[in-house]
Design a protein around this motif. Sequence first.
Motif, PDB file in Angstrom:
ATOM      1  N   GLY A  79     -13.462  21.852  57.189  1.00  0.00           N
ATOM      2  CA  GLY A  79     -13.120  21.781  55.778  1.00  0.00           C
ATOM      3  C   GLY A  79     -13.816  20.572  55.181  1.00  0.00           C
ATOM      4  N   SER A 126     -18.115  25.938  54.585  1.00  0.00           N
ATOM      5  CA  SER A 126     -18.566  26.528  53.322  1.00  0.00           C
ATOM      6  C   SER A 126     -20.045  26.252  53.093  1.00  0.00           C
ATOM      7  N   CYS A 155     -18.233  30.054  48.548  1.00  0.00           N
ATOM      8  CA  CYS A 155     -17.151  29.366  47.840  1.00  0.00           C
ATOM      9  C   CYS A 155     -16.679  30.238  46.685  1.00  0.00           C
ATOM     10  N   LYS A 205     -14.857  25.642  46.195  1.00  0.00           N
ATOM     11  CA  LYS A 205     -13.989  25.514  47.367  1.00  0.00           C
ATOM     12  C   LYS A 205     -14.197  26.741  48.232  1.00  0.00           C
ATOM     13  N   ASP A 251     -11.859  21.474  49.790  1.00  0.00           N
ATOM     14  CA  ASP A 251     -11.458  22.788  50.284  1.00  0.00           C
ATOM     15  C   ASP A 251      -9.930  22.872  50.378  1.00  0.00           C
TER      16      ASP A 251
END
Length: 531
Positions: free
Chosen positions: A261, A205, A231, A236, A272
């Motif tokens: 993650g 991310s 995100c 997340k 995440d």
Amino acid sequence: MRIFTLPEAPHSTLGQIEKELSENLMGFLKENIVAVEKPLTEIEKDFQAHQVPASPSFVSDYAEQMMQTLVAHSVHTSAPSFIGHMTSALPYFVLPLSKMMVGLNQNLVKIETSKAFTPLERQVLGMMHHLVYGQSDSFYNNWMHSASHSLGAFCSGGTVANITALWIARNRVLQASGDFKGIAASGLMAGLRHYGYDDLAILVSTRGHYSLGKSADLLGIGRDNIVSIPCSDDNKVDVDKMRQAAEQLAAKNIKVMAIVGVAGTTETGNIDPLNELADLAHTLGCHFHVDAAWGGASLLSNKYRYLLAGIERADSITIDAHKQMYVPMGAGMVLFKDPEFANAIKHHAEYILRKGSKDLGSQTLEGSRPGMAMLVHACLQVIGRDGYEILINNSLEKARYFAELIKQQGDFQLVSAPELCLLTYRYVPAQVQALLTHAVKHDDLELVTQINQLLDGLTKFVQKRQREQGKSFVSRTRITPDNNLGLTSVVFRVVLANPLTGHDILQQVLAEQREIAQQDALFLPQLLALS
Ligand SMILES: *Cc1c(COP(=O)(O)O)cnc(C)c1O
């Protein structure tokens, strides 16, 4: 060679410092770290000499001088009002134990210089592995001390842990097959040719830690091949967008080497959706790494470990003991789901790290390494699961309290709510909040931008002034808005870890920030004029 034999006389400065450090640590830090900010350029003048001194000094003279130049201008990271970073107070007992560790001067690269420290380190990795993966007793009996297996690698911190995890992922993707001897022997080019890939990529991310960029650079993957996935509003990763990105890469013949993650992002502390990422990694047939450098310690709380559900499906996990586990720096770990994984990066040498030896150095990026695992071991034993339960729960619940407190104020705005014990917020006078809400509602991008820019200036002013005043410290960060018009930019960032940070301190922090904000003569008047 007196410096190697004679202990320092107890009446010396050094002796006094030692005594105070062991008997009155908080008092020592309070008295000796001066709160008044001295500009770094001034401090640099004390560190200007560029020649190694010709004649030796008395240790006590040296200590005396360092009290003035170094200790006085260090940062009081253990103050209960220092709530800006992941570096915080240490339990008192690590001081004498760290002295023992330094005195023993063991080198964990090989058994010949570490003996019992090697099984101790393997035990620490085993305990942490069990904390995450919870395998059976026989699993740990079989693999924990096995010469040809590793449950993890101990290292100096999260950066090296992430590099190690991605190193393994890379070497497994381009492993030996047929006449190809594997990337470790033949290099990236030959590996890509052999497997017919045009390139490798890593998906994470936009909140991924910058150490992943360093890893990609170092491993020959290239920073641009870290594909940043947006995100959702809660910071997340958007797993659908990650899936789409993976499909686009596949269409370009680029192999996704790993998806990462984040369990506790550095900026906002969010986690995440790990189970969904594990599913995606399974579909893509790629390595699943979880960067839980900061957040991983929350697994020590039975009450809150559900927040990291799915982490046990990761192929590798980064956890820093020097963050939420109250261990001094540098204590990082990467844990491997499969005890065979580390063989992907195994290196041997003749004089040490011989084949079949239990030397840890054959599976670590770093060579010579201190016995830091002992301090993790110490904390695990002395604090124990019950102790960590209290410490972690306390931090998480304090963060929830602080978030509520911020929400109750008419002139503060909570920007990211705490999932663990990290949150962000900013000072926004009530009438400016009303104006901002109105502007967002009417898609008035120009006004939103104008307000946010002024607020950025105000936030920076307040954060800097607060740090200079030296009573309390919060950090600041810039959160790049992914898709959210009303949000944000520069924010205050608070990380709660010190068990001595009381609710009163949190109230004072807000009061101090409000007071400073009202002294601002540049941004605040403009903001008020707008509304
Ligand atoms: C702190 C952190 C790192 C880097 O760890 P160091 O110990 O500073 O090298 C990596 N990832 C995350 C999420 C972190 O919070």
